[in-house]
Write an enzyme that holds these catalytic residues in place. Sequence first.
Site, mmCIF file in Angstrom:
data_model
loop_
_atom_site.group_PDB
_atom_site.id
_atom_site.type_symbol
_atom_site.label_atom_id
_atom_site.label_comp_id
_atom_site.label_asym_id
_atom_site.label_seq_id
_atom_site.Cartn_x
_atom_site.Cartn_y
_atom_site.Cartn_z
ATOM 1 N N ASP A 6 -2.377 -3.605 7.859
ATOM 2 C CA ASP A 6 -3.517 -4.334 8.413
ATOM 3 C C ASP A 6 -3.569 -5.762 7.880
ATOM 4 O O ASP A 6 -3.821 -6.716 8.622
ATOM 5 C CB ASP A 6 -4.820 -3.615 8.055
ATOM 6 C CG ASP A 6 -5.013 -2.341 8.858
ATOM 7 O OD1 ASP A 6 -4.084 -1.960 9.584
ATOM 8 O OD2 ASP A 6 -6.085 -1.740 8.751
ATOM 9 N N SER A 44 -12.658 -5.254 8.919
ATOM 10 C CA SER A 44 -11.989 -4.762 7.720
ATOM 11 C C SER A 44 -13.041 -4.326 6.716
ATOM 12 O O SER A 44 -14.168 -4.834 6.705
ATOM 13 C CB SER A 44 -11.142 -5.881 7.113
ATOM 14 O OG SER A 44 -10.807 -5.594 5.779
ATOM 15 N N CYS A 92 0.820 -1.218 0.000
ATOM 16 C CA CYS A 92 0.000 0.000 0.000
ATOM 17 C C CYS A 92 0.853 1.266 0.000
ATOM 18 O O CYS A 92 0.433 2.305 -0.502
ATOM 19 C CB CYS A 92 -0.914 0.029 1.227
ATOM 20 S SG CYS A 92 -1.906 -1.449 1.467
ATOM 21 N N GLU A 131 -9.550 -5.909 13.709
ATOM 22 C CA GLU A 131 -10.502 -6.195 12.632
ATOM 23 C C GLU A 131 -10.684 -7.706 12.493
ATOM 24 O O GLU A 131 -9.716 -8.460 12.576
ATOM 25 C CB GLU A 131 -9.992 -5.627 11.304
ATOM 26 C CG GLU A 131 -9.961 -4.118 11.281
ATOM 27 C CD GLU A 131 -9.427 -3.554 9.970
ATOM 28 O OE1 GLU A 131 -9.569 -2.345 9.769
ATOM 29 O OE2 GLU A 131 -8.868 -4.330 9.162
#
Length: 577
Positions: free
Chosen positions: A102, A492, A70, A466
Amino acid sequence: MNTKRTLLLNVPGSIRLMTKTTARHYSSIVVDGKDRAPNRSMLRAVGFTDADFKKPQVGVASTWSMVTPCNMHIDQLAREAEKGVNSSGGKAVIFNTITVSDAIGMGTEGMKYSLVSREVIADSIETVAGCEGFDGLIAIGGCDKNMPGCIIAMARLNRPAVFVYGGTILPGCHKSKNIDIVSVFEAVGSNANKKISDQELKEIECEAIPGPGSCGGMYTANTMASAIEAMGMSLPGSSSQAAVSREKHLDCRAAGKAVLNLISRNIRPKDIMTRKAFENAITVVMALGGSTNAVLHLLAIAHSIGVKLCIDDFTTIGKRVPVLADLKPSGRFMMAELTAIGGGTPLMKMLMDRGLLHGDCLTVTGKNLRDNYKSVKPYPKHQEIIRSFDDPIKPFGHLVVLYGNLAVTGAVAKISGKEGDYFAGKAIVFDSEENALDAILKGRVKKGHVVVIRYEGPKGGPGMREMLSPTSAIMGKGLGKDVALITDGRFSGGSHGFVVGHISPEAFVGGTLAIIKNNDTIIIDTAKRVINVDLSAGEISRRFKSWNAPKPRYTRGVLAKYAKQVTSAHLGAVTDL
Protein backbone atom coordinates in the site's frame (compact mmCIF):
# COMPACT_ATOMS: atom_id res chain seq x y z
CA MET A 1 -13.61 -45.87 4.10
CA ASN A 2 -15.65 -44.06 6.73
CA THR A 3 -14.83 -40.35 6.69
CA LYS A 4 -17.96 -39.28 8.52
CA ARG A 5 -17.20 -37.19 11.59
CA THR A 6 -18.54 -38.46 14.90
CA LEU A 7 -19.75 -35.57 17.04
CA LEU A 8 -19.64 -35.58 20.82
CA LEU A 9 -21.83 -32.47 20.99
CA ASN A 10 -23.22 -30.78 17.95
CA VAL A 11 -22.74 -27.23 19.23
CA PRO A 12 -20.16 -24.60 18.27
CA GLY A 13 -16.93 -24.89 20.19
CA SER A 14 -17.55 -28.38 21.53
CA ILE A 15 -14.82 -31.00 21.67
CA ARG A 16 -15.46 -33.62 19.03
CA LEU A 17 -14.34 -37.25 18.96
CA MET A 18 -11.92 -37.88 16.11
CA THR A 19 -10.51 -40.93 14.38
CA LYS A 20 -7.26 -41.10 12.43
CA THR A 21 -9.26 -40.86 9.24
CA THR A 22 -11.29 -37.87 10.32
CA ALA A 23 -8.14 -36.14 11.55
CA ARG A 24 -7.18 -36.41 7.88
CA HIS A 25 -10.65 -35.57 6.66
CA TYR A 26 -9.39 -33.91 3.48
CA SER A 27 -5.89 -35.30 2.90
CA SER A 28 -7.08 -38.92 3.13
CA ILE A 29 -9.15 -38.36 0.00
CA VAL A 30 -6.01 -37.22 -1.81
CA VAL A 31 -3.44 -39.79 -0.66
CA ASP A 32 -5.15 -42.96 0.66
CA GLY A 33 -5.63 -46.09 -1.45
CA LYS A 34 -3.98 -47.76 -4.44
CA ASP A 35 -5.75 -45.45 -6.87
CA ARG A 36 -3.96 -42.49 -5.28
CA ALA A 37 -0.49 -43.80 -6.13
CA PRO A 38 0.03 -41.04 -8.73
CA ASN A 39 -0.83 -38.41 -6.10
CA ARG A 40 1.65 -39.88 -3.65
CA SER A 41 4.28 -40.09 -6.36
CA MET A 42 4.05 -36.34 -6.94
CA LEU A 43 4.24 -35.63 -3.22
CA ARG A 44 7.31 -37.85 -2.74
CA ALA A 45 9.16 -35.51 -5.10
CA VAL A 46 8.52 -32.57 -2.73
CA GLY A 47 9.71 -34.46 0.33
CA PHE A 48 6.90 -36.72 1.57
CA THR A 49 7.80 -40.08 3.11
CA ASP A 50 5.61 -43.11 3.77
CA ALA A 51 5.06 -41.87 7.33
CA ASP A 52 3.97 -38.42 6.12
CA PHE A 53 1.02 -39.84 4.21
CA LYS A 54 -0.48 -40.95 7.52
CA LYS A 55 -0.23 -37.50 9.12
CA PRO A 56 -2.67 -34.58 8.95
CA GLN A 57 -1.51 -32.16 6.27
CA VAL A 58 -1.32 -28.47 7.15
CA GLY A 59 -0.98 -25.81 4.50
CA VAL A 60 1.22 -22.89 5.54
CA ALA A 61 0.20 -19.86 3.47
CA SER A 62 3.14 -17.47 3.28
CA THR A 63 2.67 -13.93 2.06
CA TRP A 64 6.44 -13.53 1.68
CA SER A 65 7.55 -11.01 -0.89
CA MET A 66 10.38 -8.60 -1.43
CA VAL A 67 7.99 -5.91 -2.69
CA THR A 68 7.56 -4.50 0.81
CA PRO A 69 9.35 -4.55 4.19
CA CYS A 70 6.06 -5.65 5.76
CA ASN A 71 6.51 -9.12 4.24
CA MET A 72 10.22 -9.49 3.51
CA HIS A 73 10.82 -11.75 6.54
CA ILE A 74 7.72 -13.95 6.31
CA ASP A 75 9.52 -16.76 4.46
CA GLN A 76 11.54 -17.28 7.64
CA LEU A 77 8.40 -17.23 9.77
CA ALA A 78 6.77 -19.79 7.49
CA ARG A 79 9.72 -22.12 8.10
CA GLU A 80 9.22 -21.74 11.84
CA ALA A 81 5.53 -22.58 11.48
CA GLU A 82 6.50 -25.60 9.38
CA LYS A 83 8.78 -26.80 12.19
CA GLY A 84 5.94 -26.35 14.68
CA VAL A 85 3.58 -28.48 12.59
CA ASN A 86 6.10 -31.22 11.85
CA SER A 87 7.28 -31.51 15.46
CA SER A 88 3.66 -31.85 16.62
CA GLY A 89 2.77 -34.83 14.44
CA GLY A 90 1.59 -33.15 11.25
CA LYS A 91 3.03 -32.63 7.79
CA ALA A 92 3.40 -28.98 6.78
CA VAL A 93 3.29 -27.80 3.18
CA ILE A 94 4.38 -24.21 2.56
CA PHE A 95 2.85 -22.32 -0.33
CA ASN A 96 2.81 -18.68 -1.36
CA THR A 97 0.26 -16.04 -2.13
CA ILE A 98 0.73 -12.47 -3.28
CA THR A 99 1.07 -9.18 -1.50
CA VAL A 100 1.15 -5.61 -2.73
CA SER A 101 2.55 -2.64 -0.87
CA ASP A 102 0.00 0.00 0.00
CA ALA A 103 2.71 2.48 0.96
CA ILE A 104 4.50 2.09 -2.37
CA GLY A 105 1.32 2.17 -4.45
CA MET A 106 -0.12 5.11 -2.50
CA GLY A 107 -1.06 8.14 -4.57
CA THR A 108 -0.65 6.31 -7.90
CA GLU A 109 -2.82 4.29 -10.26
CA GLY A 110 -1.24 1.20 -8.72
CA MET A 111 -3.11 1.79 -5.45
CA LYS A 112 -6.28 0.67 -7.22
CA TYR A 113 -4.97 -2.88 -6.87
CA SER A 114 -4.66 -2.70 -3.08
CA LEU A 115 -8.20 -3.63 -2.01
CA VAL A 116 -8.43 -5.93 -5.03
CA SER A 117 -5.46 -7.83 -3.58
CA ARG A 118 -7.57 -8.76 -0.55
CA GLU A 119 -9.83 -10.76 -2.86
CA VAL A 120 -6.92 -12.23 -4.84
CA ILE A 121 -5.25 -13.39 -1.62
CA ALA A 122 -8.46 -14.94 -0.30
CA ASP A 123 -9.21 -16.60 -3.63
CA SER A 124 -5.68 -17.98 -3.99
CA ILE A 125 -5.49 -19.47 -0.49
CA GLU A 126 -8.94 -21.00 -0.90
CA THR A 127 -7.89 -22.38 -4.29
CA VAL A 128 -4.67 -24.02 -3.10
CA ALA A 129 -6.08 -25.43 0.15
CA GLY A 130 -9.23 -26.64 -1.57
CA CYS A 131 -7.29 -28.38 -4.34
CA GLU A 132 -4.52 -29.93 -2.28
CA GLY A 133 -6.71 -31.37 0.46
CA PHE A 134 -5.10 -29.72 3.50
CA ASP A 135 -6.64 -30.75 6.82
CA GLY A 136 -5.66 -27.49 8.47
CA LEU A 137 -4.22 -24.12 7.64
CA ILE A 138 -1.75 -21.58 9.01
CA ALA A 139 -1.57 -18.21 7.30
CA ILE A 140 1.08 -15.57 7.97
CA GLY A 141 0.32 -12.01 6.90
CA GLY A 142 2.09 -8.68 7.03
CA CYS A 143 0.84 -5.77 4.92
CA ASP A 144 -2.71 -4.45 5.26
CA LYS A 145 -4.74 -6.64 2.89
CA ASN A 146 -2.91 -9.88 3.75
CA MET A 147 -4.71 -10.23 7.03
CA PRO A 148 -8.36 -9.93 5.99
CA GLY A 149 -7.53 -11.88 2.82
CA CYS A 150 -6.15 -14.77 4.88
CA ILE A 151 -9.07 -14.74 7.31
CA ILE A 152 -11.65 -14.60 4.51
CA ALA A 153 -10.07 -17.70 2.98
CA MET A 154 -10.10 -19.49 6.34
CA ALA A 155 -13.76 -18.59 6.75
CA ARG A 156 -14.70 -19.93 3.32
CA LEU A 157 -12.76 -23.17 3.80
CA ASN A 158 -13.90 -23.66 7.42
CA ARG A 159 -11.03 -26.01 8.23
CA PRO A 160 -9.01 -25.83 11.46
CA ALA A 161 -6.85 -22.72 11.08
CA VAL A 162 -4.56 -20.27 12.88
CA PHE A 163 -3.51 -16.82 11.70
CA VAL A 164 -0.05 -15.46 12.53
CA TYR A 165 0.75 -11.77 12.28
CA GLY A 166 4.15 -11.04 10.74
CA GLY A 167 4.75 -8.37 13.36
CA THR A 168 5.31 -4.63 13.62
CA ILE A 169 8.32 -2.74 12.36
CA LEU A 170 10.73 -0.99 14.72
CA PRO A 171 10.64 2.81 14.51
CA GLY A 172 13.04 4.89 12.48
CA CYS A 173 14.74 7.88 14.06
CA HIS A 174 15.19 11.48 12.90
CA LYS A 175 16.56 14.19 15.14
CA SER A 176 16.12 11.90 18.16
CA LYS A 177 12.42 11.38 17.39
CA ASN A 178 10.70 8.14 16.34
CA ILE A 179 9.44 8.28 12.77
CA ASP A 180 7.68 5.94 10.34
CA ILE A 181 6.28 5.86 6.81
CA VAL A 182 3.52 8.37 7.64
CA SER A 183 6.27 10.77 8.74
CA VAL A 184 7.58 10.64 5.18
CA PHE A 185 4.17 11.33 3.63
CA GLU A 186 3.68 14.31 5.94
CA ALA A 187 7.22 15.52 5.26
CA VAL A 188 6.25 15.86 1.59
CA GLY A 189 3.56 18.36 2.61
CA SER A 190 5.95 20.16 4.96
CA ASN A 191 8.49 20.45 2.17
CA ALA A 192 5.86 21.84 -0.22
CA ASN A 193 5.01 24.42 2.44
CA LYS A 194 8.72 25.34 2.79
CA LYS A 195 8.77 24.15 6.41
CA ILE A 196 11.59 21.68 5.79
CA SER A 197 14.38 21.63 3.20
CA ASP A 198 14.88 19.16 0.37
CA GLN A 199 17.83 17.77 2.34
CA GLU A 200 15.73 17.11 5.43
CA LEU A 201 13.03 15.45 3.31
CA LYS A 202 15.73 13.14 1.95
CA GLU A 203 16.98 12.39 5.48
CA ILE A 204 13.48 11.46 6.67
CA GLU A 205 12.99 9.30 3.57
CA CYS A 206 16.21 7.40 4.33
CA GLU A 207 15.66 7.02 8.08
CA ALA A 208 11.98 6.08 8.39
CA ILE A 209 12.05 2.35 7.56
CA PRO A 210 14.85 0.51 9.39
CA GLY A 211 13.93 -3.09 8.48
CA PRO A 212 11.20 -5.74 8.30
CA GLY A 213 7.71 -5.39 9.69
CA SER A 214 4.39 -3.70 9.15
CA CYS A 215 3.91 0.07 9.46
CA GLY A 216 4.54 1.09 13.02
CA GLY A 217 1.49 3.00 14.25
CA MET A 218 -2.06 1.86 14.90
CA TYR A 219 -2.54 1.79 11.17
CA THR A 220 -4.44 -0.89 9.25
CA ALA A 221 -1.96 -3.76 9.69
CA ASN A 222 -1.70 -3.44 13.46
CA THR A 223 -5.42 -2.70 13.69
CA MET A 224 -6.40 -5.85 11.83
CA ALA A 225 -3.86 -8.00 13.66
CA SER A 226 -5.37 -6.82 16.96
CA ALA A 227 -8.92 -7.43 15.71
CA ILE A 228 -8.05 -10.95 14.58
CA GLU A 229 -6.50 -11.80 17.95
CA ALA A 230 -9.57 -10.40 19.73
CA MET A 231 -11.71 -12.54 17.44
CA GLY A 232 -9.83 -15.60 18.64
CA MET A 233 -8.12 -16.53 15.36
CA SER A 234 -4.55 -15.79 16.55
CA LEU A 235 -2.65 -16.98 19.59
CA PRO A 236 -2.49 -14.56 22.54
CA GLY A 237 0.13 -11.88 21.95
CA SER A 238 0.51 -12.49 18.21
CA SER A 239 -0.85 -9.07 17.28
CA SER A 240 1.69 -7.01 19.20
CA GLN A 241 5.07 -8.65 18.71
CA ALA A 242 7.95 -7.11 16.81
CA ALA A 243 8.61 -8.61 13.38
CA VAL A 244 12.24 -9.22 14.25
CA SER A 245 12.04 -10.94 17.63
CA ARG A 246 12.38 -14.28 19.36
CA GLU A 247 8.75 -13.96 20.43
CA LYS A 248 7.57 -13.90 16.83
CA HIS A 249 9.51 -17.06 15.98
CA LEU A 250 8.02 -18.79 19.02
CA ASP A 251 4.57 -17.57 17.98
CA CYS A 252 4.99 -19.34 14.62
CA ARG A 253 6.18 -22.55 16.26
CA ALA A 254 3.25 -22.44 18.67
CA ALA A 255 0.83 -21.92 15.78
CA GLY A 256 2.02 -25.22 14.31
CA LYS A 257 1.19 -27.02 17.54
CA ALA A 258 -2.11 -25.17 17.92
CA VAL A 259 -3.44 -26.11 14.50
CA LEU A 260 -2.82 -29.82 15.23
CA ASN A 261 -4.80 -29.42 18.44
CA LEU A 262 -7.63 -27.81 16.49
CA ILE A 263 -7.58 -30.66 13.97
CA SER A 264 -7.65 -33.29 16.70
CA ARG A 265 -10.63 -31.59 18.33
CA ASN A 266 -12.25 -30.60 15.02
CA ILE A 267 -12.53 -26.96 16.04
CA ARG A 268 -13.18 -24.84 12.98
CA PRO A 269 -13.40 -21.13 12.14
CA LYS A 270 -17.19 -21.17 12.34
CA ASP A 271 -16.88 -22.32 15.95
CA ILE A 272 -14.63 -19.34 16.71
CA MET A 273 -15.79 -16.49 14.48
CA THR A 274 -19.23 -16.05 16.00
CA ARG A 275 -21.28 -12.88 16.29
CA LYS A 276 -19.84 -12.30 19.79
CA ALA A 277 -16.31 -12.73 18.44
CA PHE A 278 -16.91 -9.93 15.93
CA GLU A 279 -18.21 -7.74 18.74
CA ASN A 280 -14.95 -8.43 20.58
CA ALA A 281 -12.96 -7.44 17.51
CA ILE A 282 -14.84 -4.16 17.12
CA THR A 283 -14.40 -3.41 20.83
CA VAL A 284 -10.62 -3.79 20.65
CA VAL A 285 -10.42 -1.71 17.46
CA MET A 286 -12.32 1.09 19.22
CA ALA A 287 -10.16 0.95 22.35
CA LEU A 288 -6.99 1.10 20.26
CA GLY A 289 -8.15 3.97 18.04
CA GLY A 290 -7.78 1.72 15.00
CA SER A 291 -8.11 2.22 11.27
CA THR A 292 -11.33 2.91 9.36
CA ASN A 293 -10.34 -0.04 7.17
CA ALA A 294 -11.41 -2.31 10.04
CA VAL A 295 -15.02 -1.46 9.18
CA LEU A 296 -14.59 -2.59 5.59
CA HIS A 297 -12.63 -5.74 6.45
CA LEU A 298 -14.68 -6.96 9.40
CA LEU A 299 -17.86 -6.63 7.32
CA ALA A 300 -16.22 -8.69 4.57
CA ILE A 301 -14.98 -11.38 6.98
CA ALA A 302 -18.40 -11.61 8.61
CA HIS A 303 -19.97 -12.08 5.18
CA SER A 304 -17.52 -14.90 4.43
CA ILE A 305 -18.29 -16.79 7.65
CA GLY A 306 -22.05 -16.16 7.49
CA VAL A 307 -22.35 -13.80 10.49
CA LYS A 308 -24.76 -10.88 10.23
CA LEU A 309 -22.83 -7.67 10.78
CA CYS A 310 -23.53 -4.14 9.55
CA ILE A 311 -21.94 -0.71 9.83
CA ASP A 312 -24.43 0.32 12.50
CA ASP A 313 -22.92 -2.31 14.83
CA PHE A 314 -19.83 -0.10 14.98
CA THR A 315 -22.01 2.74 16.26
CA THR A 316 -23.67 0.56 18.89
CA ILE A 317 -20.38 -0.78 20.23
CA GLY A 318 -18.62 2.58 19.91
CA LYS A 319 -21.12 4.19 22.25
CA ARG A 320 -19.91 2.03 25.14
CA VAL A 321 -16.19 1.62 24.38
CA PRO A 322 -13.71 4.45 25.05
CA VAL A 323 -10.51 5.11 23.11
CA LEU A 324 -7.72 4.22 25.54
CA ALA A 325 -4.61 4.01 23.34
CA ASP A 326 -2.50 7.08 22.64
CA LEU A 327 -1.08 5.66 19.43
CA LYS A 328 -0.16 7.14 16.07
CA PRO A 329 -1.45 8.50 13.74
CA SER A 330 -3.46 10.88 15.94
CA GLY A 331 -1.64 9.91 19.15
CA ARG A 332 1.95 10.09 20.33
CA PHE A 333 3.29 6.54 20.48
CA MET A 334 4.24 3.76 18.11
CA MET A 335 3.33 0.07 18.18
CA ALA A 336 6.86 -0.94 19.15
CA GLU A 337 6.50 1.19 22.28
CA LEU A 338 3.26 -0.59 23.17
CA THR A 339 5.00 -3.92 22.56
CA ALA A 340 7.72 -2.92 25.03
CA ILE A 341 5.21 -2.53 27.88
CA GLY A 342 3.31 -5.76 27.25
CA GLY A 343 1.53 -5.28 23.93
CA GLY A 344 -2.20 -5.68 23.55
CA THR A 345 -2.81 -8.51 25.99
CA PRO A 346 -3.10 -6.35 29.15
CA LEU A 347 -5.60 -4.17 27.28
CA MET A 348 -7.65 -7.27 26.44
CA LYS A 349 -7.62 -8.18 30.13
CA MET A 350 -8.69 -4.63 31.08
CA LEU A 351 -11.60 -4.73 28.64
CA MET A 352 -12.66 -8.17 29.84
CA ASP A 353 -12.55 -7.18 33.48
CA ARG A 354 -14.69 -4.17 32.58
CA GLY A 355 -17.29 -6.44 30.98
CA LEU A 356 -16.65 -5.06 27.49
CA LEU A 357 -15.47 -8.35 25.95
CA HIS A 358 -17.28 -11.67 25.73
CA GLY A 359 -14.89 -13.88 27.69
CA ASP A 360 -16.71 -17.10 26.82
CA CYS A 361 -15.75 -16.98 23.12
CA LEU A 362 -13.74 -19.97 21.87
CA THR A 363 -10.28 -19.29 20.41
CA VAL A 364 -7.56 -21.11 18.45
CA THR A 365 -5.96 -22.23 21.71
CA GLY A 366 -8.98 -24.48 22.22
CA LYS A 367 -9.76 -22.39 25.31
CA ASN A 368 -12.01 -19.41 25.69
CA LEU A 369 -10.88 -15.80 25.69
CA ARG A 370 -11.18 -15.44 29.47
CA ASP A 371 -8.90 -18.42 30.13
CA ASN A 372 -6.34 -17.17 27.60
CA TYR A 373 -5.89 -13.83 29.36
CA LYS A 374 -6.68 -14.55 33.00
CA SER A 375 -3.01 -14.58 34.08
CA VAL A 376 -1.90 -11.56 32.05
CA LYS A 377 -0.05 -8.97 34.13
CA PRO A 378 -1.20 -5.34 34.00
CA TYR A 379 0.75 -2.58 32.32
CA PRO A 380 3.60 -1.06 34.37
CA LYS A 381 2.71 1.91 36.51
CA HIS A 382 3.17 5.40 35.09
CA GLN A 383 3.12 4.27 31.45
CA GLU A 384 1.30 6.77 29.20
CA ILE A 385 0.41 4.69 26.15
CA ILE A 386 -2.76 2.98 27.40
CA ARG A 387 -4.98 5.22 29.49
CA SER A 388 -7.26 4.13 32.32
CA PHE A 389 -11.04 4.04 31.96
CA ASP A 390 -11.14 7.09 34.23
CA ASP A 391 -8.93 9.10 31.89
CA PRO A 392 -9.62 7.98 28.29
CA ILE A 393 -8.40 9.64 25.13
CA LYS A 394 -12.06 9.79 24.16
CA PRO A 395 -15.03 8.49 26.21
CA PHE A 396 -16.58 6.70 23.24
CA GLY A 397 -15.49 5.20 19.94
CA HIS A 398 -13.64 7.17 17.28
CA LEU A 399 -15.13 5.36 14.26
CA VAL A 400 -18.31 7.28 13.51
CA VAL A 401 -20.88 6.14 10.95
CA LEU A 402 -22.62 9.08 9.29
CA TYR A 403 -25.80 9.32 7.23
CA GLY A 404 -27.44 12.12 5.26
CA ASN A 405 -28.19 13.25 1.73
CA LEU A 406 -24.50 12.77 0.89
CA ALA A 407 -24.40 9.23 2.31
CA VAL A 408 -27.80 7.60 2.13
CA THR A 409 -26.36 4.17 2.94
CA GLY A 410 -23.58 5.43 5.16
CA ALA A 411 -20.08 6.84 5.47
CA VAL A 412 -17.27 6.31 7.97
CA ALA A 413 -15.37 9.06 9.80
CA LYS A 414 -12.34 8.68 12.06
CA ILE A 415 -12.78 11.29 14.79
CA SER A 416 -10.06 11.01 17.41
CA GLY A 417 -11.38 13.89 19.49
CA LYS A 418 -8.73 16.39 18.39
CA GLU A 419 -10.59 17.53 15.25
CA GLY A 420 -13.77 18.67 16.96
CA ASP A 421 -17.25 17.34 16.20
CA TYR A 422 -18.45 19.77 13.56
CA PHE A 423 -17.18 21.13 10.27
CA ALA A 424 -19.01 23.23 7.68
CA GLY A 425 -17.23 24.56 4.63
CA LYS A 426 -17.23 25.18 0.90
CA ALA A 427 -16.62 22.24 -1.40
CA ILE A 428 -13.59 22.13 -3.67
CA VAL A 429 -14.25 19.20 -5.96
CA PHE A 430 -11.87 16.73 -7.65
CA ASP A 431 -12.63 13.70 -9.78
CA SER A 432 -9.41 11.91 -8.80
CA GLU A 433 -6.89 11.70 -5.99
CA GLU A 434 -4.07 12.95 -8.20
CA ASN A 435 -5.88 16.20 -9.02
CA ALA A 436 -6.67 16.79 -5.35
CA LEU A 437 -3.08 16.19 -4.25
CA ASP A 438 -1.74 18.55 -6.90
CA ALA A 439 -4.12 21.29 -5.74
CA ILE A 440 -3.20 20.81 -2.08
CA LEU A 441 0.54 20.95 -2.74
CA LYS A 442 0.15 24.03 -4.98
CA GLY A 443 -1.83 25.91 -2.34
CA ARG A 444 -5.24 25.96 -4.02
CA VAL A 445 -6.85 24.32 -0.99
CA LYS A 446 -7.51 26.96 1.63
CA LYS A 447 -8.77 27.24 5.19
CA GLY A 448 -12.48 26.42 5.32
CA HIS A 449 -12.48 24.12 2.30
CA VAL A 450 -14.05 20.67 2.25
CA VAL A 451 -11.96 18.70 -0.22
CA VAL A 452 -14.25 16.37 -2.20
CA ILE A 453 -12.54 13.43 -3.94
CA ARG A 454 -15.01 11.33 -5.94
CA TYR A 455 -15.06 8.48 -8.45
CA GLU A 456 -12.65 6.63 -6.16
CA GLY A 457 -15.16 4.10 -4.78
CA PRO A 458 -15.08 0.32 -5.14
CA LYS A 459 -16.56 0.44 -8.66
CA GLY A 460 -15.58 3.94 -9.68
CA GLY A 461 -11.89 3.75 -8.96
CA PRO A 462 -12.08 0.89 -9.29
CA GLY A 463 -10.52 -0.39 -6.10
CA MET A 464 -11.31 2.32 -3.55
CA ARG A 465 -7.87 3.89 -3.19
CA GLU A 466 -6.60 5.14 0.17
CA MET A 467 -6.21 8.91 0.46
CA LEU A 468 -3.04 8.97 2.57
CA SER A 469 -1.20 11.28 0.18
CA PRO A 470 -3.85 14.04 0.23
CA THR A 471 -4.51 13.79 3.97
CA SER A 472 -0.79 13.78 4.75
CA ALA A 473 -0.26 16.76 2.45
CA ILE A 474 -3.02 18.63 4.31
CA MET A 475 -1.37 17.86 7.64
CA GLY A 476 2.07 18.76 6.30
CA LYS A 477 0.76 22.06 4.99
CA GLY A 478 -0.52 22.89 8.46
CA LEU A 479 -4.20 22.75 7.48
CA GLY A 480 -5.21 19.77 9.60
CA LYS A 481 -7.63 21.73 11.78
CA ASP A 482 -8.86 24.04 9.02
CA VAL A 483 -9.74 21.68 6.17
CA ALA A 484 -11.99 18.62 5.92
CA LEU A 485 -11.75 15.88 3.29
CA ILE A 486 -14.54 13.58 2.12
CA THR A 487 -14.42 10.77 -0.42
CA ASP A 488 -16.07 7.61 -1.69
CA GLY A 489 -12.60 6.13 -1.48
CA ARG A 490 -11.07 5.09 1.81
CA PHE A 491 -8.22 6.05 4.12
CA SER A 492 -4.97 4.54 5.21
CA GLY A 493 -4.77 3.76 8.89
CA GLY A 494 -2.13 6.49 8.84
CA SER A 495 -4.61 9.20 7.82
CA HIS A 496 -5.82 11.66 10.42
CA GLY A 497 -7.60 14.98 10.47
CA PHE A 498 -11.28 15.75 9.79
CA VAL A 499 -11.79 13.01 7.19
CA VAL A 500 -14.85 11.06 6.03
CA GLY A 501 -14.60 8.09 3.67
CA HIS A 502 -16.55 5.09 2.40
CA ILE A 503 -19.33 7.46 1.26
CA SER A 504 -22.07 5.35 -0.24
CA PRO A 505 -23.69 5.13 -2.65
CA GLU A 506 -20.47 6.07 -4.41
CA ALA A 507 -20.41 8.70 -7.15
CA PHE A 508 -19.90 6.19 -9.97
CA VAL A 509 -23.28 4.52 -9.32
CA GLY A 510 -25.17 7.77 -8.82
CA GLY A 511 -24.49 8.75 -5.26
CA THR A 512 -25.07 12.41 -4.39
CA LEU A 513 -21.31 12.96 -4.33
CA ALA A 514 -21.48 12.87 -8.14
CA ILE A 515 -23.38 16.16 -8.46
CA ILE A 516 -21.53 18.29 -5.88
CA LYS A 517 -20.12 21.51 -7.32
CA ASN A 518 -17.41 23.88 -6.13
CA ASN A 519 -18.62 26.20 -3.35
CA ASP A 520 -21.56 24.00 -2.32
CA THR A 521 -21.80 24.05 1.47
CA ILE A 522 -21.06 20.71 3.11
CA ILE A 523 -21.96 20.09 6.73
CA ILE A 524 -20.39 17.32 8.81
CA ASP A 525 -21.79 16.86 12.31
CA THR A 526 -20.22 13.83 13.95
CA ALA A 527 -22.09 14.38 17.22
CA LYS A 528 -25.38 14.01 15.36
CA ARG A 529 -23.79 11.49 12.95
CA VAL A 530 -24.85 13.48 9.89
CA ILE A 531 -23.20 14.45 6.60
CA ASN A 532 -25.16 16.68 4.21
CA VAL A 533 -24.76 19.01 1.29
CA ASP A 534 -26.85 22.13 1.72
CA LEU A 535 -29.06 21.54 -1.31
CA SER A 536 -32.77 20.93 -1.56
CA ALA A 537 -34.07 17.59 -2.78
CA GLY A 538 -35.38 19.40 -5.84
CA GLU A 539 -31.97 20.87 -6.69
CA ILE A 540 -30.29 17.49 -6.25
CA SER A 541 -32.89 15.96 -8.58
CA ARG A 542 -32.37 18.71 -11.18
CA ARG A 543 -28.62 18.22 -11.17
CA PHE A 544 -28.96 14.49 -11.67
CA LYS A 545 -31.01 15.07 -14.83
CA SER A 546 -27.90 16.41 -16.51
CA TRP A 547 -25.52 13.85 -14.97
CA ASN A 548 -24.32 10.85 -16.97
CA ALA A 549 -22.62 7.87 -15.41
CA PRO A 550 -18.99 7.71 -16.49
CA LYS A 551 -17.76 4.85 -18.64
CA PRO A 552 -15.81 2.08 -16.85
CA ARG A 553 -12.15 3.00 -16.57
CA TYR A 554 -11.01 -0.57 -17.20
CA THR A 555 -12.57 -3.05 -19.62
CA ARG A 556 -10.06 -5.93 -19.35
CA GLY A 557 -8.18 -7.68 -16.59
CA VAL A 558 -8.51 -7.93 -12.84
CA LEU A 559 -9.69 -4.35 -12.26
CA ALA A 560 -12.48 -4.78 -14.81
CA LYS A 561 -13.59 -8.04 -13.22
CA TYR A 562 -13.46 -6.47 -9.77
CA ALA A 563 -15.51 -3.45 -10.82
CA LYS A 564 -18.24 -5.69 -12.21
CA GLN A 565 -18.45 -7.90 -9.11
CA VAL A 566 -17.74 -5.64 -6.14
CA THR A 567 -20.49 -4.42 -3.83
CA SER A 568 -20.81 -1.12 -1.98
CA ALA A 569 -18.42 -0.13 0.80
CA HIS A 570 -21.23 -0.26 3.36
CA LEU A 571 -21.46 -4.00 2.63
CA GLY A 572 -17.70 -4.56 2.95
CA ALA A 573 -16.86 -4.27 -0.78
CA VAL A 574 -17.15 -8.03 -1.18
CA THR A 575 -17.11 -9.74 -4.56
CA ASP A 576 -19.21 -12.84 -3.90
CA LEU A 577 -22.46 -11.44 -2.52
